[in-house]
Design a protein around this motif. Structure first.
Motif, PDB file in Angstrom:
ATOM      1  N   SER A 129      -4.436   3.428  -0.070  1.00 25.24           N
ATOM      2  CA  SER A 129      -5.285   2.601  -0.302  1.00 25.24           C
ATOM      3  C   SER A 129      -5.378   2.135  -1.798  1.00 25.24           C
ATOM      4  O   SER A 129      -4.856   2.727  -2.820  1.00 25.24           O
ATOM      5  CB  SER A 129      -6.605   3.116   0.188  1.00 25.24           C
ATOM      6  OG  SER A 129      -6.518   3.494   1.630  1.00 25.24           O
TER       7      SER A 129
ATOM      8  N   VAL B 138      -8.336   1.022  -4.408  1.00 30.67           N
ATOM      9  CA  VAL B 138      -9.713   0.896  -4.880  1.00 30.67           C
ATOM     10  C   VAL B 138     -10.193   0.415  -5.792  1.00 30.67           C
ATOM     11  O   VAL B 138      -9.723   0.840  -7.014  1.00 30.67           O
ATOM     12  CB  VAL B 138     -10.520   2.309  -4.598  1.00 30.67           C
ATOM     13  CG1 VAL B 138     -12.093   2.316  -4.699  1.00 30.67           C
ATOM     14  CG2 VAL B 138     -10.006   3.196  -3.506  1.00 30.67           C
TER      15      VAL B 138
ATOM     16  N   THR C 120      -1.308   4.962  -3.670  1.00 34.46           N
ATOM     17  CA  THR C 120      -2.750   4.897  -3.732  1.00 34.46           C
ATOM     18  C   THR C 120      -3.168   4.358  -5.044  1.00 34.46           C
ATOM     19  O   THR C 120      -2.712   5.089  -6.015  1.00 34.46           O
ATOM     20  CB  THR C 120      -3.516   6.071  -3.204  1.00 34.46           C
ATOM     21  OG1 THR C 120      -3.132   5.988  -1.749  1.00 34.46           O
ATOM     22  CG2 THR C 120      -4.963   6.117  -3.525  1.00 34.46           C
TER      23      THR C 120
ATOM     24  N   VAL D 240     -10.619   7.235   3.725  1.00 37.11           N
ATOM     25  CA  VAL D 240     -10.270   5.963   4.158  1.00 37.11           C
ATOM     26  C   VAL D 240      -8.770   6.022   4.130  1.00 37.11           C
ATOM     27  O   VAL D 240      -8.082   6.834   3.463  1.00 37.11           O
ATOM     28  CB  VAL D 240     -10.559   4.643   3.105  1.00 37.11           C
ATOM     29  CG1 VAL D 240     -11.995   4.505   3.027  1.00 37.11           C
ATOM     30  CG2 VAL D 240     -10.202   5.248   1.580  1.00 37.11           C
ATOM     31  N   GLN D 241      -8.213   4.984   5.018  1.00 36.97           N
ATOM     32  CA  GLN D 241      -6.688   5.118   5.075  1.00 36.97           C
ATOM     33  C   GLN D 241      -6.244   3.718   5.096  1.00 36.97           C
ATOM     34  O   GLN D 241      -6.798   2.926   6.076  1.00 36.97           O
ATOM     35  CB  GLN D 241      -6.133   5.834   6.228  1.00 36.97           C
ATOM     36  CG  GLN D 241      -4.687   5.757   6.406  1.00 36.97           C
ATOM     37  CD  GLN D 241      -4.177   6.738   7.497  1.00 36.97           C
ATOM     38  OE1 GLN D 241      -4.875   7.706   7.907  1.00 36.97           O
ATOM     39  NE2 GLN D 241      -3.035   6.737   7.992  1.00 36.97           N
ATOM     40  N   GLU D 242      -5.258   3.097   4.366  1.00 33.87           N
ATOM     41  CA  GLU D 242      -4.638   1.822   4.358  1.00 33.87           C
ATOM     42  C   GLU D 242      -5.739   0.680   4.427  1.00 33.87           C
ATOM     43  O   GLU D 242      -5.776  -0.152   5.119  1.00 33.87           O
ATOM     44  CB  GLU D 242      -3.887   1.671   5.871  1.00 33.87           C
ATOM     45  CG  GLU D 242      -2.696   2.647   5.753  1.00 33.87           C
ATOM     46  CD  GLU D 242      -1.587   2.312   6.893  1.00 33.87           C
ATOM     47  OE1 GLU D 242      -2.082   1.402   7.778  1.00 33.87           O
ATOM     48  OE2 GLU D 242      -0.499   3.040   7.065  1.00 33.87           O
ATOM     49  N   GLU D 243      -6.605   0.959   3.401  1.00 32.37           N
ATOM     50  CA  GLU D 243      -7.737  -0.081   2.993  1.00 32.37           C
ATOM     51  C   GLU D 243      -7.468  -0.659   1.737  1.00 32.37           C
ATOM     52  O   GLU D 243      -7.190  -0.042   0.644  1.00 32.37           O
ATOM     53  CB  GLU D 243      -8.948   0.455   3.453  1.00 32.37           C
ATOM     54  CG  GLU D 243      -9.274   0.839   4.949  1.00 32.37           C
ATOM     55  CD  GLU D 243     -10.584   0.998   5.272  1.00 32.37           C
ATOM     56  OE1 GLU D 243     -11.529   0.677   4.338  1.00 32.37           O
ATOM     57  OE2 GLU D 243     -11.104   1.988   6.061  1.00 32.37           O
ATOM     58  N   ILE D 244      -8.064  -1.665   1.387  1.00 33.50           N
ATOM     59  CA  ILE D 244      -8.523  -2.183   0.039  1.00 33.50           C
ATOM     60  C   ILE D 244      -9.706  -2.342  -0.244  1.00 33.50           C
ATOM     61  O   ILE D 244     -10.695  -3.041   0.643  1.00 33.50           O
ATOM     62  CB  ILE D 244      -7.708  -3.541  -0.223  1.00 33.50           C
ATOM     63  CG1 ILE D 244      -6.010  -3.553  -0.151  1.00 33.50           C
ATOM     64  CG2 ILE D 244      -7.949  -4.109  -1.507  1.00 33.50           C
ATOM     65  CD1 ILE D 244      -5.497  -4.929  -0.126  1.00 33.50           C
ATOM     66  N   ILE D 245     -10.373  -1.457  -0.936  1.00 32.72           N
ATOM     67  CA  ILE D 245     -11.822  -1.287  -1.073  1.00 32.72           C
ATOM     68  C   ILE D 245     -12.173  -2.254  -2.218  1.00 32.72           C
ATOM     69  O   ILE D 245     -12.082  -2.230  -3.424  1.00 32.72           O
ATOM     70  CB  ILE D 245     -12.330   0.363  -1.380  1.00 32.72           C
ATOM     71  CG1 ILE D 245     -11.472   1.015  -0.612  1.00 32.72           C
ATOM     72  CG2 ILE D 245     -13.818   0.301  -1.397  1.00 32.72           C
ATOM     73  CD1 ILE D 245     -12.149   0.825   1.076  1.00 32.72           C
TER      74      ILE D 245
ATOM     75  N   LEU E 266       0.825  -1.066   0.023  1.00 30.64           N
ATOM     76  CA  LEU E 266       0.098  -0.161  -0.045  1.00 30.64           C
ATOM     77  C   LEU E 266       0.825   1.524   0.098  1.00 30.64           C
ATOM     78  O   LEU E 266       0.571   2.183   0.355  1.00 30.64           O
ATOM     79  CB  LEU E 266      -1.009   0.090   1.226  1.00 30.64           C
ATOM     80  CG  LEU E 266      -2.146  -0.993   1.034  1.00 30.64           C
ATOM     81  CD1 LEU E 266      -2.739  -1.286   2.523  1.00 30.64           C
ATOM     82  CD2 LEU E 266      -2.924  -1.123   0.203  1.00 30.64           C
TER      83      LEU E 266
END
Length: 415
Positions: free
Chosen positions: A397, A399, A380, A409-414, A377
Motif C-alpha cells: 500500500s 499512504v 509499501t 489495509v492491503q493493496e490500497e492507496i490511502i 504497489l
C-alpha cells in the motif's frame, strides 16, 4: 594540452519540481535529488564518483529547484570534500543540452579539457576515471556510458549501435518503437568543450529553418504545437542522433550495476546496490553487530550515528536507518528505508517498505510488501507523519502524509 594541464569540470543535472512526479509521495517533502539512498542523498553518490576523477576542479549541479532547497547540502558537501560544488538554477527547463549550454560561461571559467555530464537520477558505480581514459584514447567529441540490458526492456531507454572494434557510436535512437539494440544510453557522458559548438549549431539550424519557413496561419498554428522552444535542446535526439556515425562520438560499456531511479520502488533497489558498493569503497559506513550489546546485523545495513536501535532488534539485509530514528525491542527490519525521526515500536516488522519522516509504527504491527520493485504497489510507502497504530498490518500500500491507520489495509492507496 598536456597531462599536467588537464582540468575536469563535472556537471550533474538534477531536474526540478515539475519532474519526479512518479516519486510521490516522497518528493512532496524533499527534492528528489536529496532523497536518501543508503543513508546519503541521491545526488551524493554521483558527486562522490566525480571526486575520484583525476584533476577535477569544480562540480556544478544544474536544475530548476529553488536555490534555498540545495543551499545547506551544497555548503556541507563542499566543506566535506574540500572541492567547490555549486548549484546553478535554470530560469526554466532548457533540455539536457540546453541547460548545459545556458551555463557555458560558468563551466568554461576553469578552462576545462573535459566536461563530465551525469544525470542525478542514475544509480551506477560510475566508472568515471576509466571512462575518461577511454575517452582520451578515442579522441572524439564525446563518450557515452552504455550497458547491455534485456531486449524486452531496451525500448524504455535510448538504444544505440556501436562499432564492436572501435566503439564508435554509429546509430542512436531514443525509445524506439521497434527493437534496435540491447545496448542503452546510461545518461553519463564525457565531452570536450567542443560540445558547446555542437549545441550552438542546433540553435543556429533552428533559427535558419524558422526564418526560411513560409506558412499560412493554419500551418503556423499546427507547427507551434509541435515545435520545441528555440532554446530547448535535448542531448539525445538533438545531439547524439545527428552526430552518430560521424566519428565524433564513442561508447564505453560498463559491466557493473545500473538503474534509472524513476520510482520509490526502484529507489529501494538502488539503496541496496549502493549499500553493497559500500563494502568496497566505504566499509566504515556499514553497521556491524551480533545481538549482545548491539542489534543483530544481517548483510548490508547503514545506521545513522544519531539513531537509537535496541540490542534485541534484528536488522537487514538492505536496510538504511536515518537520523534520530528509534527502533524498539524485538523489531525486525528487512529491505527498507527508515527516514528521519521515525519511531518503530516493540516487535513490529517492516519489510520491502519506505517509512516516511516522523512516522510511527505501533507494537506488533507489520508494514510490508512483496518486494516487486517495478510494480506500482510492489513496495509499501508511508508518507511523512503517518501513524500506524498497534497490531495493524499494512501490505502493498501507499499512504499519503499525515494519515492514521487503526485498521489493516492491503493493496490500497490511502489519500
Amino acid at each position: 594540452m598536456g597531462i599536467s594541464e588537464e582540468r575536469v569540470v563535472a556537471v550533474i543535472m538534477v531536474g526540478g519540481p515539475t519532474k519526479g512526479t512518479r516519486f510521490r509521495p516522497l518528493s512532496l517533502n524533499v527534492p528528489k535529488p536529496l532523497f536518501p539512498l543508503a543513508g546519503q542523498p541521491m545526488v551524493h553518490h554521483p558527486i562522490l564518483a566525480c571526486r575520484r576523477i583525476p584533476n577535477l576542479v569544480q562540480i556544478y549541479l544544474i536544475g530548476f529547484y529553488e536555490e534555498r532547497e540545495f543551499a545547506l547540502y551544497v555548503s556541507a558537501i563542499s566543506n566535506e570534500l574540500r572541492l567547490p560544488v555549486r548549484y546553478l538554477r535554470e530560469d526554466k527547463p532548457h533540455g539536457s543540452a540546453g541547460g548545459l549550454y545556458s551555463f557555458r560561461d560558468y563551466i568554461m571559467e576553469e578552462d576545462p579539457s573535459h566536461i563530465v555530464l551525469l544525470n542525478c537520477d542514475v544509480c551506477s558505480s560510475f566508472p568515471l576515471p576509466d571512462m575518461l581514459e577511454a575517452h582520451k584514447r578515442y579522441g572524439g567529441l564525446g563518450t557515452v556510458l552504455v550497458i547491455k540490458v534485456s531486449a524486452e526492456s531496451a525500448n524504455q531507454f535510448g538504444e544505440l549501435v556501436a562499432d564492436p572494434v572501435t566503439n564508435e557510436l554509429l546509430h542512436y535512437t531514443e525509445k524506439p518503437e521497434t527493437f534496435v539494440s540491447d545496448r542503452i544510453n546510461c545518461g553519463v557522458y564525457i565531452f570536450t568543450p567542443d560540445i558547446f559548438t555542437a549545441i550552438q549549431s542546433v540553435f543556429t539550424l533552428r533559427k535558419e529553418t524558422s526564418n526560411l519557413r513560409r506558412m499560412n496561419s493554419f500551418e503556423a498554428l499546427q507547427s507551434a504545437t509541435k515545435t520545441l522552444p528555440a532554446d530547448y535542446v535535448r542531448l539525445d535526439q538533438d545531439i547524439l542522433s545527428p552526430l552518430a556515425g560521424k566519428k565524433k562520438l564513442y561508447t564505453y560499456e560498463t559491466l557493473d550495476f545500473w538503474e534509472q531511479i524513476k520510482t520509490p520502488g526502484i529507489s529501494l533497489r538502488c539503496s541496496a546496490l549502493y549499500l553493497a558498493q559500500y563494502r568496497h569503497i566505504s566499509p566504515h559506513l556499514l553497521a556491524t553487530g551480533n545481538g549482545s550489546k548491539s542489534p543483530t546485523i544481517i548483510g548490508d545495513v547503514y545506521i545513522h550515528p544519531s539513531a537509537k536501535v535496541h540490542p534485541s532488534a534484528k536488522i537487514g539485509p538492505n536496510v538504511s536507518i536515518s537520523a534520530n530514528a528509534r527502533i524498539g525491542a524485538g523489531v525486525r527490519l528487512i529491505s527498507c528505508i527508515i527516514l528521519d525521526d521515525v519511531e518503530i515500536k516493540e516487535n513490529a516488522v517492516v519489510m520491502h517498505a519506505i517509512v516516511g519522516w516522523k512516522s510511527s509504527i505501533g507494537r506488533w504491527s507489520r508494514v510490508q510488501a512483496e518486494g516487486d520493485y517495478n510494480a506500482k504497489l510492489g513496495i509499501t510507502i508511508l508518507g511523512e507523519a503517518v501513524a500506524v497504530e498497534d497490531e495493524v498490518v499494512v501490505v502493498n500500500s501507499i499512504v499519503l502524509p499525515n494519515k492514521t491507520l487503526n485498521v489493516s489495509v492491503q493493496e490500497e492507496i490511502i489519500l
